[in-house]
Design an enzyme around this catalytic site. Structure first.
Site, short mmCIF file in Angstrom:
data_model
loop_
_atom_site.label_atom_id
_atom_site.label_comp_id
_atom_site.label_asym_id
_atom_site.label_seq_id
_atom_site.Cartn_x
_atom_site.Cartn_y
_atom_site.Cartn_z
N GLU A 29 -12.69 23.06 -29.21
CA GLU A 29 -14.12 23.23 -28.90
C GLU A 29 -14.31 23.81 -27.49
O GLU A 29 -15.45 24.06 -27.08
CB GLU A 29 -14.86 21.90 -29.04
CG GLU A 29 -14.62 20.86 -27.96
CD GLU A 29 -13.29 20.14 -28.05
OE1 GLU A 29 -12.53 20.40 -29.00
OE2 GLU A 29 -12.98 19.33 -27.15
N TYR A 54 0.06 12.42 -23.57
CA TYR A 54 0.99 12.04 -24.65
C TYR A 54 1.20 13.27 -25.52
O TYR A 54 0.36 14.16 -25.58
CB TYR A 54 0.41 10.89 -25.49
CG TYR A 54 0.24 9.63 -24.69
CD1 TYR A 54 1.26 8.69 -24.62
CD2 TYR A 54 -0.93 9.38 -23.97
CE1 TYR A 54 1.12 7.54 -23.86
CE2 TYR A 54 -1.08 8.23 -23.20
CZ TYR A 54 -0.06 7.32 -23.16
OH TYR A 54 -0.20 6.18 -22.40
N ASN A 107 -6.26 18.28 -22.28
CA ASN A 107 -6.21 17.11 -21.41
C ASN A 107 -5.42 16.04 -22.13
O ASN A 107 -5.98 15.22 -22.86
CB ASN A 107 -7.60 16.58 -21.07
CG ASN A 107 -7.48 15.34 -20.21
OD1 ASN A 107 -6.58 15.25 -19.37
ND2 ASN A 107 -8.35 14.37 -20.41
N GLY A 163 -6.54 7.57 -23.60
CA GLY A 163 -5.51 6.54 -23.76
C GLY A 163 -4.40 6.89 -24.74
O GLY A 163 -4.25 8.02 -25.21
N1 LIG Z 1 -7.19 15.31 -25.54
C1 LIG Z 1 -7.15 14.07 -25.95
O1 LIG Z 1 -7.78 13.66 -26.91
C2 LIG Z 1 -6.29 13.10 -25.18
C3 LIG Z 1 -5.33 12.35 -26.05
C4 LIG Z 1 -4.61 11.22 -25.32
N2 LIG Z 1 -5.54 10.34 -24.70
C5 LIG Z 1 -3.60 11.75 -24.32
O2 LIG Z 1 -3.75 11.57 -23.13
O3 LIG Z 1 -2.64 12.36 -24.71
#
Ligand SMILES: NC(=O)CC[C@H](N)C(=O)O
Length: 359
Positions: free
Chosen positions: A331, A289, A286, A219
């Site tokens: 990680e 944002y 992933n 999120g």
């Molecule tokens: N890799 C993450 O912790 C994802 C961070 C955030 N939820 C995003 O989509 O940017």
């Protein structure tokens, strides 16, 4: 059995059902991971998302329990170009179909993922549903669905728990952590205590930790203002590391701005430049944002990593406080292992802070 992937703009893809036969809606993300199916599906940063695997063929040998990154699955579905026939057989306990069925996760295979990925690249990320039919009501339903804004609350631990060892005591603020973050801390003998996302700064300091780590998670970081406040209260008092969502939280706590990306970075082979060394590493990402470049100059941070493909900020370091962050997932899980050393730098930062304090 036929299944339909229906995008919120009305585009429809038809394929064959694999796993649970339920219907489901989420945000579509396209990952270029060619292996590491288990790690990807169980990574909680994919909460409420439907994961599209762009690889032509995936998962040739079945599910490996040693590669799970969480206990409960929280993504909304999986889409494949093709999977081996033996992985479609749910009566085989190590098969992908069995895994998905037991965990109530619907999937579709035999979908033209190249066309789907090109569509997302062109039009940006969007919601989609896995459905039994492709009538107009389905599209109306998708448009009406609002993606929840309490995703961290859903995946974060409800109670503190320890991951004991004999080294530095790390307060791990669980925003949707992957087990591999704890595995990397254990390898470095850290004595971790894992805490809910809304633990106050006072309660954290009461545990007398050597450092605080804000983990990755699903999120938008604006959804967790209490975590941002906690980070502001800890800043400068104790070494802090932020990973993924944790990086965005630290950035917001320090006056940076966050922007939504068009279709994000998803996959384990994204090239990242470490600015100090000019090394290019391939790391696991992933995220939808990113920290905006626009007002970085007004913060006390400098940029440590940026993505080679699109210049997105991938890491920050505070100019005077012991605070470091990475947007990517050091990680790994799934690989590559290029960036595991980031955890060693975290330990070094704790060591120098302690020595500085003793002087
Ligand atoms: N890799 C993450 O912790 C994802 C961070 C955030 N939820 C995003 O989509 O940017």
């Amino acid at each position: 059995m036929k299944k339909y992937l229906i995008l919120e703009d009305g585009t429809v893809f038809r394929g064959d059902s694999v796993g649970a036969t339920s219907i489901s809606t989420g945000e579509l993300v396209v990952t270029n991971n060619i292996g590491g199916l288990e790690q990807t599906i169980t990574d909680q940063t994919y909460n409420d998302q439907i994961i599209v695997f762009i690889a032509p063929l995936i998962n040739t040998i079945g599910m490996n329990r040693d590669d799970y990154e969480s206990i409960a699955l929280s993504c909304k579905g999986v889409i494949f170009n093709s999977i081996p026939v033996n992985q479609m057989n749910a009566s085989n306990p190590s098969s992908l179909a069995h895994f998905l069925e037991k965990r109530h996760l619907p999937g579709i295979t035999n979908i033209n993922v190249q066309r789907l990925a090109a569509h997302i690249k062109k039009h940006g990320s969007m919601k989609a549903s896995i459905m039994d039919t492709d009538d107009e009501h389905a599209i109306d339903q998708i448009r009406a669905l609002v993606i929840p804004r309490d995703r961290v609350k859903t995946v974060s631990t409800k109670q503190p728990y320890p991951n004991p060892n004999v080294g530095f005591k790390i307060a791990v603020i669980d925003l949707g952590l992957k087990f591999s973050i704890l595995r990397q801390l254990s390898i470095r003998k850290c004595d971790s205590v894992i805490l809910p996302y809304n633990t106050s700064a006072e309660d954290i300091m009461e545990l007398d930790p050597d450092a605080v780590l804000f983990t990755s998670g699903p999120g938008d970081p604006h959804e967790i203002p209490e975590t941002i406040t906690t980070c502001q209260q800890l800043e400068g008092k104790i070494p802090i590391m932020g990973i993924g969502l944790g990086h965005l939280v630290v950035a917001l706590a320090n006056g940076a701005e966050i922007e939504r990306m068009r279709y994000g970075h998803h996959g384990s082979n994204v090239p990242t430049l470490e600015i100090a060394t000019e090394n290019i590493e391939f790391s696991n990402h992933n995220h939808n944002y990113a920290v905006a470049h626009s007002n970085m100059a007004r913060t006390n941070f400098f940029i440590t990593y940026r993505c080679v493909n699109d210049n997105v900020i991938e890491g920050l370091r505070h100019r005077s406080d012991p605070t470091m962050t990475v947007q990517f997932q050091p990680e790994a899980a799934p690989g590559t292992h290029d960036a595991l050393y980031v955890f060693d730098e975290f330990i070094e930062m704790i060591n120098s802070f302690k020595q500085g304090k003793q002087l």
